[in-house]
Design a protein around this motif. Structure first.
Motif, mmCIF file in Angstrom:
data_model
loop_
_atom_site.group_PDB
_atom_site.id
_atom_site.type_symbol
_atom_site.label_atom_id
_atom_site.label_comp_id
_atom_site.label_asym_id
_atom_site.label_seq_id
_atom_site.Cartn_x
_atom_site.Cartn_y
_atom_site.Cartn_z
ATOM 1 N N ARG A 153 0.828 -1.207 0.000
ATOM 2 C CA ARG A 153 0.000 0.000 0.000
ATOM 3 C C ARG A 153 0.864 1.258 0.000
ATOM 4 O O ARG A 153 1.827 1.373 0.754
ATOM 5 C CB ARG A 153 -0.919 -0.001 1.217
ATOM 6 N N ASP A 154 0.481 2.218 -0.836
ATOM 7 C CA ASP A 154 1.210 3.486 -0.935
ATOM 8 C C ASP A 154 0.922 4.432 0.219
ATOM 9 O O ASP A 154 1.693 5.359 0.461
ATOM 10 C CB ASP A 154 0.858 4.202 -2.246
ATOM 11 N N ASP A 155 -0.181 4.230 0.921
ATOM 12 C CA ASP A 155 -0.569 5.135 2.000
ATOM 13 C C ASP A 155 -0.008 4.706 3.355
ATOM 14 O O ASP A 155 -0.353 5.287 4.380
ATOM 15 C CB ASP A 155 -2.094 5.262 2.077
#
Length: 79
Positions: A6-8
């Motif tokens: 996940r990028d977040d």
């Protein structure tokens, strides 16, 4: 989607049984995330050295948490 993909998410706190710290920690650092791992960091010096090197190579922070909930330092705050 795996958590580490996940990028977040920038940092992962690894709070799994000790024998899994190395495997999970390596996955976290390899994915470019910062790693907070509960003590013991890992179960061998070789694995510790590998995680430290991986963190350095990826420019990531590797931190080991030492829970002190039973420490005399906290007695007054619980009273």
């Amino acid at each position: 989607m795996p958590l580490v993909a996940r990028d977040d998410i920038d940092v992962v706190d690894v709070a799994v049984p000790s024998h899994l710290h190395y495997e999970v920690g390596k996955a976290v650092l390899s994915a470019g995330k910062h790693l907070l791992v509960e003590k013991p960091m890992v179960l061998s010096v070789a694995h510790a050295d590998e995680l430290v090197a991986l963190a350095c190579e990826n420019g990531r922070t590797l931190a080991v948490d030492h829970e002190m909930r039973l420490s005399a330092l906290w007695v007054r705050s619980r009273s």
